[in-house]
Design an enzyme around this catalytic site. Structure first.
Site, PDB file in Angstrom:
ATOM      1  N   LYS A 216       0.822  -1.216   0.000  1.00 16.01           N
ATOM      2  CA  LYS A 216       0.000   0.000   0.000  1.00 16.01           C
ATOM      3  C   LYS A 216       0.852   1.260   0.000  1.00 16.01           C
ATOM      4  CE  LYS A 216      -3.621  -2.527   0.155  1.00 16.01           C
ATOM      5  NZ  LYS A 216      -4.274  -2.818  -1.092  1.00 16.01           N
ATOM      6  N   GLY A 217       2.083   1.149  -0.500  1.00 11.47           N
ATOM      7  CA  GLY A 217       2.992   2.290  -0.530  1.00 11.47           C
ATOM      8  C   GLY A 217       3.108   2.946  -1.890  1.00 11.47           C
TER       9      GLY A 217
ATOM     10  N   THR B  41       3.674   1.272  -4.863  1.00  8.49           N
ATOM     11  CA  THR B  41       4.555   0.588  -5.814  1.00  8.49           C
ATOM     12  C   THR B  41       3.825   0.142  -7.076  1.00  8.49           C
ATOM     13  OG1 THR B  41       4.271  -1.487  -4.588  1.00  8.49           O
ATOM     14  CG2 THR B  41       6.224  -0.158  -4.082  1.00  8.49           C
ATOM     15  N   ARG B  42       2.586  -0.279  -6.956  1.00  7.35           N
ATOM     16  CA  ARG B  42       1.813  -0.700  -8.136  1.00  7.35           C
ATOM     17  C   ARG B  42       1.557   0.509  -9.045  1.00  7.35           C
ATOM     18  NH1 ARG B  42       1.257  -4.474 -11.544  1.00  7.35           N
ATOM     19  NH2 ARG B  42       1.485  -5.854  -9.784  1.00  7.35           N
TER      20      ARG B  42
END
Length: 155
Positions: A66-67, A69-70
């Site tokens: 949830k940082g 990255t996606r």
């Protein structure tokens, strides 16, 4: 990737006039191109475009879940000189994958041209004590972009 999607689209639109029994055309596309699949294991079934090969990533995105990255990966994937692994590979953080070797890892990467950068993203590398050393052993000059909201101490 865009080449494969355009090819699949053209194949589907060209074949619309002919009846397809039990989705045979779709299944053929899935097995040959890996289309409609988000599993890196399906790369092995892709048709190799001429002049391409599977490369070990030159860049690995790490970070926390949830940082962002996606989102970072999807924005980079828009660029024509970047190709990305379809899923999180967990090669450097999971012992059961790491023991399979570098050739196994390379076979999970998409086909790319010589001018393209291959990128893999696995946030789990951030929390793995062995991942940084394993990544460094593979390539001491690899780029390790950190997720948008995370901080990492890298080599």
């Amino acid at each position: 990737m865009a080449f494969l999607l355009v090819s699949a689209y053209l194949l589907l639109t060209h074949a619309r006039g002919a009846p397809v029994e039990n989705g045979a055309l779709l299944e053929t596309l899935k097995s040959q191109v890996g289309l409609f699949s988000n599993k890196s294991e399906h790369y092995s079934a892709q048709v190799r475009p001429p002049g391409t090969s599977r490369q070990i990533p030159q860049t690995i995105i790490i970070g926390v879940r949830k940082g962002g990255t996606r989102a970072l990966l999807e924005m980079l994937d828009i660029h024509p000189n970047i190709v990305v692994a379809a899923t999180e590979v967990h090669f450097f953080d999971w012992d059961e994958n790491y023991v399979k070797g570098i050739d196994w890892y390379r076979n999970l990467m998409p086909f790319s041209y010589g001018n393209q950068i291959t990128i893999e993203k696995t946030p789990g590398y951030f929390t793995s004590p062995q991942a940084p050393g394993r990544i460094h052993d593979m390539n001491s000059s690899i780029k390790l972009p950190v997720g948008l909201q995370s901080v990492c101490r890298c080599y």
